[in-house]
Write an enzyme that holds these catalytic residues in place. Structure first.
Site, PDB file in Angstrom:
ATOM      1  N   GLU A 182      -7.608  -0.565   5.200  1.00 23.00           N
ATOM      2  CA  GLU A 182      -6.159  -0.642   4.990  1.00 23.00           C
ATOM      3  C   GLU A 182      -5.439  -1.062   6.272  1.00 23.00           C
ATOM      4  O   GLU A 182      -4.479  -1.846   6.238  1.00 23.00           O
ATOM      5  CB  GLU A 182      -5.645   0.707   4.495  1.00 23.00           C
ATOM      6  CG  GLU A 182      -6.081   1.020   3.067  1.00 23.00           C
ATOM      7  CD  GLU A 182      -5.802   2.451   2.641  1.00 23.00           C
ATOM      8  OE1 GLU A 182      -5.902   2.724   1.435  1.00 23.00           O
ATOM      9  OE2 GLU A 182      -5.502   3.298   3.507  1.00 23.00           O
ATOM     10  N   LYS A 199       6.481  11.947  -0.138  1.00 20.74           N
ATOM     11  CA  LYS A 199       5.680  11.510   1.013  1.00 20.74           C
ATOM     12  C   LYS A 199       6.500  11.441   2.303  1.00 20.74           C
ATOM     13  O   LYS A 199       5.936  11.237   3.384  1.00 20.74           O
ATOM     14  CB  LYS A 199       5.051  10.137   0.739  1.00 20.74           C
ATOM     15  CG  LYS A 199       4.218  10.079  -0.528  1.00 20.74           C
ATOM     16  CD  LYS A 199       3.023  11.010  -0.491  1.00 20.74           C
ATOM     17  CE  LYS A 199       2.135  10.805  -1.699  1.00 20.74           C
ATOM     18  NZ  LYS A 199       0.980  11.724  -1.736  1.00 20.74           N
ATOM     19  N   ASP A 259       0.175   8.658   2.766  1.00 19.84           N
ATOM     20  CA  ASP A 259       0.138  10.097   2.533  1.00 19.84           C
ATOM     21  C   ASP A 259       1.346  10.792   3.143  1.00 19.84           C
ATOM     22  O   ASP A 259       1.844  11.782   2.610  1.00 19.84           O
ATOM     23  CB  ASP A 259      -1.154  10.688   3.110  1.00 19.84           C
ATOM     24  CG  ASP A 259      -2.384  10.029   2.519  1.00 19.84           C
ATOM     25  OD1 ASP A 259      -2.421   9.850   1.289  1.00 19.84           O
ATOM     26  OD2 ASP A 259      -3.296   9.673   3.280  1.00 19.84           O
ATOM     27  N   GLY A 297      -7.671   8.445   0.597  1.00 22.40           N
ATOM     28  CA  GLY A 297      -8.730   7.883  -0.235  1.00 22.40           C
ATOM     29  C   GLY A 297      -9.924   7.387   0.556  1.00 22.40           C
ATOM     30  O   GLY A 297     -10.868   6.842  -0.020  1.00 22.40           O
ATOM     31  N   ASP A 350       0.843  -1.194   0.000  1.00 22.20           N
ATOM     32  CA  ASP A 350       0.000   0.000   0.000  1.00 22.20           C
ATOM     33  C   ASP A 350       0.875   1.238   0.000  1.00 22.20           C
ATOM     34  O   ASP A 350       2.071   1.174   0.318  1.00 22.20           O
ATOM     35  CB  ASP A 350      -0.900  -0.002   1.236  1.00 22.20           C
ATOM     36  CG  ASP A 350      -2.170   0.818   1.065  1.00 22.20           C
ATOM     37  OD1 ASP A 350      -2.287   1.520   0.036  1.00 22.20           O
ATOM     38  OD2 ASP A 350      -3.031   0.767   1.951  1.00 22.20           O
ATOM     39  N   GLY A 351       0.269   2.363  -0.337  1.00 26.15           N
ATOM     40  CA  GLY A 351       0.963   3.640  -0.276  1.00 26.15           C
ATOM     41  C   GLY A 351       0.738   4.319   1.058  1.00 26.15           C
ATOM     42  O   GLY A 351       0.238   3.718   2.021  1.00 26.15           O
TER      43      GLY A 351
END
Length: 199
Positions: free
Chosen positions: A99, A117, A80, A93, A77-78
């Site tokens: 998540e 980030k 922020d 999101g 996953d990414g």
């Protein structure tokens, strides 16, 4: 430049996926780069949002509901924001509850980010998912916070943001979690994070 970094880190993430694995995939722009690179054979995937699931299915990936599995080998996953101590802010999101569940269930949680980030310290906003019941009372207890004005979370929760200073993320995480009506917040502790790959 940022897109190139996201593409590079997505390629690195895809290389971690092996046959026979159960893999959680997150939500966001970096994951959008990741999805076309993921192998479709002999892998079971769990998606953290309807958007990710729809795209993954269109690419021929075997996506299953998470209520049919009890653990994952890997989650990708990414984020922020990523602090030097590996605290994360996630939820831009609106899927941070799912998540976090996926990250906690994975043997290895790998965060894929572009260099922008990385932050010296976490800053607001911190995403929140809230119950609709007692919403105004919950917002008052969380002040300063406001509803984001976006569609509900994948599970019907109201997406909002905490707008005050973060300070010590562990203290803020405990404070947010203690407010009745908070389903989940977007502060992810270092204990969840196994690796951070930077594009």
């Amino acid at each position: 430049m940022i897109d190139e970094e996201k593409q590079r880190v997505a390629q690195a993430g895809a290389q971690l996926v092996r046959a026979g694995m159960r893999v959680g995939i997150g939500t966001g722009t970096t994951v959008a780069h990741l999805l076309p690179l993921l192998p479709a054979r002999d892998i079971v995937y769990v998606a953290t949002s309807p958007q990710t699931e729809e795209r993954a299915l269109a690419l021929g990936l075997d996506v299953r509901p998470f209520d049919t599995l009890d653990r994952l080998d890997l989650a990708l996953d990414g984020a922020d924001q990523v602090s030097p101590t590996r605290w994360l802010v996630k939820g831009g999101g609106g899927a941070h509850t799912r998540e976090k569940i996926v990250a906690a269930a994975a043997e290895r949680f790998v965060v894929l980010v572009s260099e922008d980030k990385l932050v010296d310290e976490l800053a607001p906003p911190v995403p929140l998912e809230l119950l609709t019941f007692g919403l105004q009372a919950t917002l008052l207890a969380l002040a300063p916070a406001r509803i984001r004005g976006v569609p509900p979370s994948p599970d019907g929760g109201v997406i909002a943001d905490y707008l005050g200073p973060v300070g010590d993320p562990a203290e803020l995480a405990a404070r947010l979690a203690a407010v009745p009506g908070v389903v989940e917040h977007g502060l992810f502790p270092p204990s969840l994070v196994d690796d951070v790959l930077v594009g």
